[in-house]
Design a protein around this motif. Structure first.
Motif, short mmCIF file in Angstrom:
data_model
loop_
_atom_site.label_atom_id
_atom_site.label_comp_id
_atom_site.label_asym_id
_atom_site.label_seq_id
_atom_site.Cartn_x
_atom_site.Cartn_y
_atom_site.Cartn_z
N ASP A 1 -12.54 -31.57 -14.60
CA ASP A 1 -12.62 -30.84 -15.86
C ASP A 1 -12.63 -31.80 -17.05
OD1 ASP A 1 -12.57 -29.03 -17.90
OD2 ASP A 1 -10.57 -28.24 -17.46
N ILE A 2 -13.83 -32.26 -17.42
CA ILE A 2 -13.93 -33.19 -18.56
C ILE A 2 -13.84 -32.45 -19.89
CG2 ILE A 2 -15.18 -34.99 -17.30
CD1 ILE A 2 -17.73 -33.96 -18.72
N GLY A 3 -13.60 -31.14 -19.84
CA GLY A 3 -13.36 -30.37 -21.05
C GLY A 3 -11.90 -29.96 -21.19
N ALA A 4 -11.02 -30.56 -20.40
CA ALA A 4 -9.60 -30.23 -20.46
C ALA A 4 -9.00 -30.69 -21.79
CB ALA A 4 -8.86 -30.88 -19.29
N ASP A 5 -7.80 -30.21 -22.08
CA ASP A 5 -7.14 -30.55 -23.34
C ASP A 5 -7.01 -32.06 -23.55
OD1 ASP A 5 -5.35 -30.68 -21.22
OD2 ASP A 5 -3.80 -29.48 -22.18
N ILE A 6 -6.69 -32.78 -22.49
CA ILE A 6 -6.49 -34.23 -22.64
C ILE A 6 -7.80 -35.01 -22.65
CG2 ILE A 6 -4.13 -34.28 -21.77
CD1 ILE A 6 -5.26 -35.12 -19.04
N ALA A 7 -8.92 -34.32 -22.69
CA ALA A 7 -10.22 -34.99 -22.82
C ALA A 7 -10.55 -35.26 -24.29
CB ALA A 7 -11.33 -34.15 -22.19
N SER A 8 -9.67 -34.85 -25.18
CA SER A 8 -9.94 -35.01 -26.61
C SER A 8 -8.85 -35.82 -27.29
CB SER A 8 -10.01 -33.63 -27.29
OG SER A 8 -10.08 -33.77 -28.69
N GLY A 9 -9.27 -36.68 -28.20
CA GLY A 9 -8.32 -37.47 -28.97
C GLY A 9 -7.51 -36.65 -29.95
N SER A 10 -7.90 -35.39 -30.15
CA SER A 10 -7.12 -34.53 -31.05
C SER A 10 -5.78 -34.15 -30.43
CB SER A 10 -7.91 -33.27 -31.41
OG SER A 10 -8.18 -32.49 -30.26
N ASN A 11 -5.67 -34.31 -29.11
CA ASN A 11 -4.38 -34.16 -28.44
C ASN A 11 -3.74 -35.54 -28.35
OD1 ASN A 11 -4.19 -31.28 -27.60
ND2 ASN A 11 -6.17 -31.79 -26.71
N THR A 12 -2.44 -35.58 -28.36
CA THR A 12 -1.76 -36.88 -28.38
C THR A 12 -0.89 -37.06 -27.16
OG1 THR A 12 0.09 -35.95 -29.65
CG2 THR A 12 -1.72 -36.92 -30.90
N TRP A 13 -0.78 -38.32 -26.76
CA TRP A 13 0.17 -38.73 -25.73
C TRP A 13 0.52 -40.17 -26.02
CZ3 TRP A 13 -4.84 -37.11 -24.58
CH2 TRP A 13 -5.76 -38.11 -24.23
N ASP A 14 1.62 -40.61 -25.46
CA ASP A 14 2.13 -41.95 -25.77
C ASP A 14 1.41 -43.04 -25.00
OD1 ASP A 14 4.33 -41.18 -27.58
OD2 ASP A 14 5.11 -40.19 -25.79
N ALA A 15 1.07 -42.77 -23.75
CA ALA A 15 0.44 -43.79 -22.91
C ALA A 15 -0.20 -43.13 -21.71
CB ALA A 15 1.47 -44.82 -22.45
N LEU B 1 -8.15 -45.58 -24.97
CA LEU B 1 -8.62 -46.82 -25.59
C LEU B 1 -9.12 -46.59 -27.00
CD1 LEU B 1 -10.49 -48.53 -22.61
CD2 LEU B 1 -8.27 -49.17 -23.58
N LYS B 2 -9.92 -45.55 -27.21
CA LYS B 2 -10.50 -45.34 -28.54
C LYS B 2 -9.46 -44.92 -29.56
CE LYS B 2 -12.21 -40.52 -28.41
NZ LYS B 2 -11.76 -40.08 -29.73
N GLU B 3 -8.39 -44.27 -29.09
CA GLU B 3 -7.32 -43.87 -29.99
C GLU B 3 -6.22 -44.93 -30.09
OE1 GLU B 3 -7.41 -41.16 -31.86
OE2 GLU B 3 -9.28 -40.40 -30.98
N ARG B 4 -6.45 -46.07 -29.44
CA ARG B 4 -5.51 -47.20 -29.46
C ARG B 4 -4.15 -46.84 -28.88
NH1 ARG B 4 -10.05 -48.64 -30.50
NH2 ARG B 4 -10.66 -50.16 -32.09
N ARG B 5 -4.19 -46.05 -27.81
CA ARG B 5 -2.97 -45.74 -27.08
C ARG B 5 -2.86 -46.65 -25.87
NH1 ARG B 5 -4.49 -39.37 -27.26
NH2 ARG B 5 -4.43 -39.19 -29.54
N ARG B 6 -1.67 -46.87 -25.42
CA ARG B 6 -1.46 -47.79 -24.30
C ARG B 6 -2.11 -47.24 -23.03
NH1 ARG B 6 4.37 -50.02 -24.23
NH2 ARG B 6 3.48 -50.69 -26.19
N LEU B 7 -2.88 -48.09 -22.35
CA LEU B 7 -3.50 -47.76 -21.07
C LEU B 7 -3.11 -48.83 -20.07
CD1 LEU B 7 -5.47 -46.22 -19.20
CD2 LEU B 7 -7.31 -47.67 -20.12
N ILE B 8 -2.40 -48.43 -19.02
CA ILE B 8 -1.95 -49.35 -17.98
C ILE B 8 -2.68 -48.99 -16.68
CG2 ILE B 8 0.02 -50.16 -16.63
CD1 ILE B 8 1.78 -49.17 -19.03
#
Length: 198
Positions: A79-93, A124-131
């Motif tokens: 589901d590439i249309g899920a909520d977390i597919a958009s930078g308008s939603n936030t997460w820490d990492a 990456l585009k929102e400059r959030r940590r990606l491990i």
């Protein structure tokens, strides 16, 4: 802490299982994405039958115990249309554990054919940590170039290379070492292995 966690089809299910087990005892919430190959590999490596992400959490609960402080929200891998597919939603990492070399290559190339790749691209585009936790060994030149490109784009590469100075007694100890290193990069002291005292 609010996280996105992807299991991306590499060997090393123990790292994901031990990370999710420890995470369940911490306050926060996680959006969990599991690729179809990860389901197969998890089944093979743990000699169990899981056919959907919820069953991975259920297996971890029955084998290791899951805490109740953390909320897990399952998101569909396709589901590439899920909520977390958009930078308008936030997460820490975001953590991809384990991370296949195909996933590393896709993230590096900016391909977003599934939700793990899309959420990583957003991170990456929102400059959030990606491990990312690659388990492949040895690395060929393509792997190394892709990992370097991912590092240059802001990702953090944490190879699944457990240390032995903590004198591990079980496979779970080795899994906890990598899980603990992930938590360290997230700024959390989960105390999953003894620190080197010198």
């Amino acid at each position: 802490m609010k996280l996105v966690v992807g299991l991306a089809g590499a060997s090393g299910s123990i790292y994901a299982a031990r990370f999710l087990k420890a995470l369940s005892h911490l306050p926060g919430e996680t959006y969990l994405i599991v690729s179809p190959p990860s389901l197969r590999i998890f089944s093979e490596e743990y000699e169990t039958k899981v056919s959907k992400p919820e069953e991975i959490l259920e297996f971890i609960r029955s084998k290791f115990g899951l805490g109740t402080e953390h909320q897990f929200h399952i998101r569909n891998f396709h589901d590439i249309g899920a909520d977390i597919a958009s930078g308008s939603n936030t997460w820490d990492a975001m953590v991809v554990v384990p991370c296949s070399m195909k996933t590393v290559a896709s993230i590096t190339a900016g391909l977003t054919e599934n939700l793990i790749e899309r959420a990583a691209d957003v991170s990456l585009k929102e400059r959030r940590r990606l491990i990312v936790v690659p388990r492949e060994t040895p690395y060929n030149r393509i792997h190394l170039r892709n990992l370097l490109s991912l590092d240059e784009a802001g990702g953090i590469i944490l190879p699944a290379s457990p240390g032995f100075y903590q004198m591990p007694k079980t496979l779970d100890d080795l899994g906890d070492f990598i899980a603990g290193r992930i938590f360290n990069l997230l700024g959390i002291d989960a105390s999953l292995f003894p620190k080197w005292e010198g």
